[in-house]
Design a protein around this motif. Structure first.
Motif, PDB file in Angstrom:
ATOM      1  N   VAL A 381      44.096  43.182  70.593  1.00 36.61           N
ATOM      2  CA  VAL A 381      42.721  42.678  70.978  1.00 36.61           C
ATOM      3  C   VAL A 381      42.650  41.145  70.582  1.00 36.61           C
ATOM      4  O   VAL A 381      42.227  40.499  71.465  1.00 36.61           O
ATOM      5  CB  VAL A 381      41.542  43.546  70.569  1.00 36.61           C
ATOM      6  N   LEU A 384      44.835  39.148  72.789  1.00 35.40           N
ATOM      7  CA  LEU A 384      44.151  39.085  74.159  1.00 35.40           C
ATOM      8  C   LEU A 384      43.127  38.105  74.313  1.00 35.40           C
ATOM      9  O   LEU A 384      43.140  37.131  75.122  1.00 35.40           O
ATOM     10  CB  LEU A 384      43.756  40.299  74.501  1.00 35.40           C
ATOM     11  N   TRP A 391      38.139  41.921  76.083  1.00 36.48           N
ATOM     12  CA  TRP A 391      38.529  43.228  76.230  1.00 36.48           C
ATOM     13  C   TRP A 391      37.237  43.819  75.739  1.00 36.48           C
ATOM     14  O   TRP A 391      36.652  43.472  74.503  1.00 36.48           O
ATOM     15  CB  TRP A 391      39.609  43.548  75.034  1.00 36.48           C
ATOM     16  N   LEU A 448      45.748  48.389  77.039  1.00 32.67           N
ATOM     17  CA  LEU A 448      45.716  47.293  76.079  1.00 32.67           C
ATOM     18  C   LEU A 448      47.189  46.885  75.998  1.00 32.67           C
ATOM     19  O   LEU A 448      47.624  45.723  76.018  1.00 32.67           O
ATOM     20  CB  LEU A 448      45.195  47.679  75.035  1.00 32.67           C
ATOM     21  N   ARG A 451      48.988  44.911  78.800  1.00 29.89           N
ATOM     22  CA  ARG A 451      48.342  43.583  78.955  1.00 29.89           C
ATOM     23  C   ARG A 451      48.809  42.580  77.768  1.00 29.89           C
ATOM     24  O   ARG A 451      48.581  41.512  77.883  1.00 29.89           O
ATOM     25  CB  ARG A 451      46.709  43.696  78.964  1.00 29.89           C
TER      26      ARG A 451
END
Length: 692
Positions: A381, A384, A391, A448, A451
């Motif tokens: 996360v 990202l 997210w 997740l 990505r």
């Protein structure tokens, strides 16, 4: 490498006195005393080479782009050598089975009664069954590897090979220690970590020239795998050492501790070497091809140290540790100490609501798995968001809560009391199946990962590519069908409790571990079909999902009622082993467990139903927004085309109606003429009959 491992083995067995006829654990003869550890060393080395070569072919070596899914030339060579190593592994595993059976019965292989004892060993003794199961898996791995030419089959052989290592955790001291659950789990983790680490490094050295310019990339990919293997070996080594030693001084005051100390020193040195690889040597490989020789020299030295550690490990498995290892008792031996031996740790106090919240017995495997899951999720996360992508925080909270719930159900009160009474076991079961999976599913871990994981461009398959292959495979398509997912979720309840699996899960660690994995996985699959946000095969429409949820809830209620009304005690041998002889009390507690199974599904079902309805509404809103955006782009072309089609249909219907009017009039006139002619004929006929 083999000579170095065997030399270390001989020194270690001499140090601990395991080969002495006076101090040996059993005395089946010289051939078995020497043959068993030698076969085990060969077994471990061949297993390492097999899995290392398959690991490189599956995840690391460059692939080909012309025929997706088919192995490249260099991958085919790795599979070829893995096949030869797999057959060596099979024959070494056969030797381990034969020598272990002879060692168990304390008789030589040449004994006339050995064959009958061997049949008894592989059919009636848990250790023999485990070794036979491992041998069969090794044979399957060897057969697949010999004929595999597609990456999917190579990956399957790799997975089966790793699975074949797990029963070996039952062949040492781990199965008999008082903390047998943590001991077996940590030893299995240790075996897999060492095998992957050693075998992968050997494979990298072998293919140093075949990979050519891609060699730095191969080393970098392997170093990631080696880092995880090092962490697994270090953690499992600490847990195992804590269960084998009475004090820290045992490391230098006992022969067992001295061998263990050798392994610790080697592990530290290998960790330092791995750190150097990551920080300096791998970057140099990219810039200066001449540094490959330095890497190879360091890798060969590392393999030598690994061989020494492997020989020391086999010597340790054949030697008595400082802590006395307590064997599991028979069903008839019952007292407080035996109860503790049966469940694997100190028998807990009477179960109360407060004790369910405060009692703790750490299951190191599930604790490590949950903490690693949280760490990887949070890291993904953060990565990202650093690149500017969003997210949902709710997904991260759901994932963390699911992992914490897994820790509680395995190391908290439900894990402590799961084998003490049927009702507390049902609490653990329902949390594993109904509460933890929906939280994990809501976290969207697959989405997740897709990505954040890097994409391969050389035709090979990394973790991201294998995830895509899995989520779009026909196997997952079948499993995700509502009838299949619901059948696995609900049907496994009946299979588990109304067969011997429940009692097997109570008496054996492997049965309990498989129970935990199965109910966690079946719950995850079921709720993934209902509310999952991860990509995968097409899911059923929302009304069908609601029907599936309600039908499963009804089955849960039926199952709970069947448990409550059952007059036969489930797992009676286990309760007898714990000296629970009050039949009425056992049936009452079983009824409470049935009530828990009935009522525990209501709260998660309501929450899942709400989530499902919310997803349904959002799906409709997204569809409406997509339609509006498309209408804005094309001037509502779809609606105009629809109206035009309706107008065309109306004009056609009017035209066809006008064309039918003359033919209808003609038909009416014809019908009237036919009627008049019929009437005239009937009148004439009547008059003729009258005249007659």
């Amino acid at each position: 490498m083999i000579a170095l491992a065997l030399a270390t083995l001989g020194v270690g067995l001499t140090m601990t006195g395991a080969l002495s006829r006076d101090t040996a654990l059993v005395n089946p003869g010289t051939v078995v005393l020497w043959g068993n550890p030698i076969a085990r060393v060969l077994h471990d080395l061949f297993a390492s080479v097999t899995i290392g070569m398959l690991l490189l072919a599956t995840f690391i070596l460059p692939g080909q782009k012309s025929i997706p899914g088919r192995v490249s030339r260099v991958q085919e060579r790795a599979v070829y050598w893995a096949g030869w190593a797999a057959w060596g592994w099979f024959f070494a595993a056969l030797g381990v089975l034969l020598f272990t059976a002879a060692n168990t019965f304390g008789e030589p292989i040449t004994s006339p009664a050995f064959f009958n004892n061997l049949i008894l060993y592989v059919t009636g003794i848990d250790l023999g069954i485990a070794l036979l199961f491992s041998l069969v898996l090794v044979l399957i791995c060897a057969l697949i590897t010999t004929f595999a030419r597609r990456l999917a089959w190579v990956a399957a052989a790799n997975a089966i090979g790793v699975l074949a290592l797990l029963p070996l955790a039952l062949s040492g001291h781990a199965a008999g220690t008082a903390e047998h659950a943590n001991a077996v789990n940590s030893l299995a983790m240790h075996i897999v970590g060492v095998t992957v680490w050693v075998g992968g490094l050997i494979a990298v050295i072998v293919f140093r020239n075949a990979t050519r310019k891609r060699f730095p990339v191969v080393v970098e990919r392997y170093s990631i795998v080696a880092g995880w293997a090092f962490a697994a070996v270090a953690l499992s080594g600490v847990v195992n050492a804590s269960l084998r030693l009475t004090a820290l001084s045992d490391l230098w005051t006992t022969a067992y501790g001295q061998l263990l100390l050798v392994k610790i020193v080697i592990l530290v040195l290998l960790g330092l070497a791995g750190a150097r690889y990551r920080t300096s040597l791998i970057p140099k490989l990219r810039q200066d091809p001449g540094s490959k020789k330095l890497f190879i020299r360091m890798a060969v030295a590392e393999v030598a140290f690994m061989a020494i550690a492997m020989g020391a490990s086999v010597a340790l498995s054949r030697s008595a540790p400082p802590v006395p290892q307590v064997a599991l008792p028979t069903v008839g031996e019952v007292d407080q100490a035996v109860r503790s031996a049966l469940i694997g740790f100190d028998f807990p106090p009477a179960m109360t609501a407060w004790n369910m919240l405060t009692q703790v017995h750490i299951d190191w495997f599930w604790l490590a798995a949950a903490l690693v899951g949280i760490a990887l999720y949070v890291r993904a996360v953060v990565r990202l968001r650093r690149r500017g992508d969003e997210w949902p925080i709710a997904r991260m909270i759901a994932w963390i809560l699911g992992c914490l719930g897994l820790i509680y159900v395995t190391s908290g009160g439900p894990g402590v009391y799961a084998q003490v009474s049927f009702s507390t076991h049902m609490i653990q079961h329902m949390i594993l199946m109904m509460f933890v999976p929906p939280l994990l599913v809501s976290g969207g871990p697959v989405l997740l990962a897709l990505r954040t994981l890097p994409t391969r461009t050389d035709g090979s398959r990394g973790l991201r590519e294998w995830i895509l292959v899995l989520v779009h495979s026909r196997y997952l398509r079948v499993l995700s069908m509502p009838a299949v997912a619901g059948g696995i979720f609900a049907g496994s309840l009946v299979v588990f409790y109304y067969t011997g699996w429940f009692e097997w899960a109570m008496f054996t660690h492997q049965g309990h571990f498989l129970m935990t994995v199965h109910f966690l996985a079946s719950g995850y699959l079921f709720f993934w079909v209902l509310i999952g946000v991860d990509p995968g095969p097409g899911r059923p429409i929302y009304p069908l999902r609601l029907i599936l949820l309600l039908a499963t809830l009804a089955f849960h209620a039926f199952f709970g009622l069947s448990i409550m009304s059952n007059t036969e005690i489930l797992g009676e041998r286990w309760w007898a082993a714990l000296r629970y002889t009050d039949q009425a009390a056992l049936l009452t507690d079983q009824g409470v467990g049935g009530g828990i199974a009935w009522g525990a599904g209501e709260l998660p079902t309501v929450i899942v139903a709400i989530v499902l309805v919310v997803q349904w509404m959002r799906s409709e809103e997204r569809a409406a927004k997509r339609y509006d955006r498309r209408a804005d782009r094309d001037g509502d072309a779809e609606l105009n085309a629809y109206n035009a089609r309706l107008a065309k249909i109306q004009v056609r219907d009017v035209a066809e109606g006008l064309e039918r009017e003359p033919s209808t009039t003609g038909t009416t006139e014809t019908q009237e003429t036919d009627t008049q002619e019929t009437a005239t004929y009937e009148t004439a006929t009547y008059e003729t009959e009258e005249k007659s």
